[in-house]
Design an enzyme around this catalytic site. Structure first.
Site, PDB file in Angstrom:
ATOM      1  N   LYS A 209       0.469  -1.597  -0.378  1.00 40.05           N
ATOM      2  CA  LYS A 209       0.451   0.098  -0.045  1.00 40.05           C
ATOM      3  C   LYS A 209       0.833   1.141   0.200  1.00 40.05           C
ATOM      4  CE  LYS A 209      -3.287   3.003   2.534  1.00 40.05           C
ATOM      5  NZ  LYS A 209      -4.250   3.221   3.973  1.00 40.05           N
ATOM      6  N   GLU A 259     -10.012  12.812  10.980  1.00 42.72           N
ATOM      7  CA  GLU A 259      -9.246  11.752  11.424  1.00 42.72           C
ATOM      8  C   GLU A 259      -8.466  12.089  12.438  1.00 42.72           C
ATOM      9  OE1 GLU A 259      -5.655   8.173  10.003  1.00 42.72           O
ATOM     10  OE2 GLU A 259      -6.855   9.794   8.355  1.00 42.72           O
ATOM     11  N   GLU A 303      -8.026  -2.367   2.850  1.00 40.15           N
ATOM     12  CA  GLU A 303      -7.239  -0.889   2.961  1.00 40.15           C
ATOM     13  C   GLU A 303      -7.334  -0.400   4.616  1.00 40.15           C
ATOM     14  OE1 GLU A 303      -6.910   3.747   1.372  1.00 40.15           O
ATOM     15  OE2 GLU A 303      -8.166   2.427   1.105  1.00 40.15           O
ATOM     16  N   GLU A 437     -12.049   9.561  -6.191  1.00 39.07           N
ATOM     17  CA  GLU A 437     -11.930  10.117  -5.084  1.00 39.07           C
ATOM     18  C   GLU A 437     -11.343  11.968  -5.017  1.00 39.07           C
ATOM     19  OE1 GLU A 437      -9.733   8.096  -0.955  1.00 39.07           O
ATOM     20  OE2 GLU A 437     -11.141   6.430  -3.019  1.00 39.07           O
ATOM     21  N   LYS A 441     -12.991  14.456  -2.312  1.00 46.12           N
ATOM     22  CA  LYS A 441     -12.432  15.043  -0.791  1.00 46.12           C
ATOM     23  C   LYS A 441     -11.770  16.014  -0.836  1.00 46.12           C
ATOM     24  CE  LYS A 441      -9.948  10.485   0.313  1.00 46.12           C
ATOM     25  NZ  LYS A 441      -8.603   9.704   0.363  1.00 46.12           N
TER      26      LYS A 441
END
Length: 452
Positions: A209, A259, A303, A437, A441
């Protein structure tokens, strides 16, 4: 104890500062506090003429802080190894007479590399003046650093700043920004090349990743006020962390990020794995359908599992206990929703915040896995300096510390707004879908700034 208006509290604190001169010279950081009725903090902060300016509001809205000036400023512009950073931190923590003395600041995404001017690879400061609003009270706080100057010098500096505080004024009404040009780094052809490289079987075998990101640079005729932008952003995504650092009139970094890196209260720590993304639905039924599809999607759940596994492995040697058994849920924002898993730990007594920052940041949610090879790839190929984007920002003290991951953020400079977004790239990632994506965002902040 009576609660004063802010203007009366300023007078009271100035008098208390004068009375300190009758006492022997002290050392360390001395903190004076008055309970007050507070104005809207973002409006108050925008009105002030002194820098740095700092704003912080946690995701759970337990507390809101606005602060200006500094009595202690630790900025690292050159390479500083972890041992040196930890040593400086421990020396400064020993100076604090009060458990409530806080260091506000941030750490760049990759502190091995040069960062933005004024921000540094890491920068932490104790403000001169703070306004803190909690669930139970409001406080006006003045901090004095008696290690760097005499008591008389610190008192004089604090009284001068108190005398120059301005009353809160309404924020500038939000207006759409006239965008002269837009540049994406990397652009889509380069992005497609990078995604293809990262998802190749040979590369993916060693580094499964990598979180690739993009800087969207908007050249503008007039840079908007950062606090007006942040206040609008706050209204769109109230369940996010909101914070801003303005070290001078020319540069400001603001973020409305979902987050959490971690929240530590004494030896109890809460962190999370936030990774895996889809859009919101147009109706409640469609929204729930998309949320369920996100939970069922192998790529996104894989993920999120990468992130959670990494966090547990990093916390285990620092903790007496780690609990990652809470179920996977969906965290909803204005335009998008994420997979979210809470992780808790009971820390060993000797562990401090800088050890947590070194271990937990950057997470695989913003860097990749394994960390070292993912960071090396990003540094060599992404093509721009992330600086504090995807870094971590917050505050630390002996009793309570909280840090957020600075995604969904903007760097405002004269004539330029820099926006950032990233996507986790794994086996099966499609360049066009991942590019979309990034657009998803940025949708909230772009809707604040420009007309579509």
């Amino acid at each position: 104890m009576s609660v004063l208006s802010l203007s009366k509290a300023v007078i009271s604190l100035s008098d208390r500062l004068s009375q300190l001169l009758d006492h022997p010279q002290q050392s360390g950081i001395l903190q004076l506090v008055e309970e007050v009725t507070l104005p809207p903090l973002m409006s108050w902060l925008a009105t002030q003429q002194h820098f740095p300016k700092i704003y912080w509001q946690g995701r759970d809205h337990r507390e809101e802080v606005a602060a200006i000036g500094s009595c202690l400023d630790l900025r690292f512009t050159e390479a500083v190894d972890d041992a040196k950073l930890l040593q400086i931190y421990q020396q400064q923590r020993q100076c604090a007479h009060s458990a409530d003395v806080r260091f506000y600041g941030g750490v760049a995404f990759d502190r091995r590399l040069a960062s933005w001017p004024e921000f540094g690879r890491a920068r932490f400061l104790v403000p001169r003046v703070e306004l803190r609003r909690s669930e139970t009270c409001g406080q006006l706080i003045v901090n004095l650093n008696l290690n760097e100057q005499t008591l008389a010098q610190q008192v004089s500096a604090a009284q001068t700043l108190l005398a120059e505080l301005r009353p809160a004024q309404p924020l500038t009404p939000p207006q759409k920004t006239d965008v002269l040009s837009r540049t994406d780094m990397p652009d889509f052809p380069r992005w497609s090349q990078l995604v293809t490289q990262v998802t190749s079987e040979e590369f993916n075998r060693e580094t499964p990743k990598v979180v690739l990101s993009r800087q969207t640079k908007l050249q503008v005729s007039d840079t908007p006020d950062p606090w007006t932008v942040l206040a609008c952003w706050q209204g769109r995504n109230p369940t996010s962390f909101q914070f801003g650092f303005q070290f001078s009139a020319k540069h400001s970094f603001i973020s409305c990020t979902p987050e959490r890196l971690y929240r530590r209260q004494q030896d109890q720590l809460v962190t999370e794995a936030l990774a895996g993304t889809t859009v919101r639905g147009l109706t409640p039924e469609e929204d729930e359908q998309l949320a369920q599809q996100l939970l069922d999607d192998h790529k996104n759940s894989h993920e999120n599992q990468f992130v959670g596994t990494h966090i547990v492995s990093e916390l285990t040697p620092l903790s007496a206990r780690v609990n990652a058994d809470e179920p996977l849920k969906v965290f909803k924002l204005n335009h998008i929703q994420h997979l979210h898993r809470v992780i808790k730990a009971h820390l060993r007594p000797e562990i401090c915040d800088f050890q947590l920052l070194q271990s937990l940041h950057p997470t695989p949610a913003v860097g990749g896995f394994p960390k070292a090879s993912a960071l090396d790839y990003i540094a060599a190929h992404e093509g721009y300096n992330r600086g504090w984007y995807a870094g971590t920002c917050g505050f630390l003290s002996s009793e309570l510390s909280e840090f957020a991951v600075a995604i969904r953020s903007a760097l405002l400079e004269p004539g330029c707004i820099n926006l950032f977004a990233g996507a986790g790239i794994l086996t099966g990632s499609d360049p066009a879908l991942e590019w979309q994506e990034l657009e998803n965002k940025l949708a909230t902040i772009m809707s604040i700034l420009v007309d579509f």
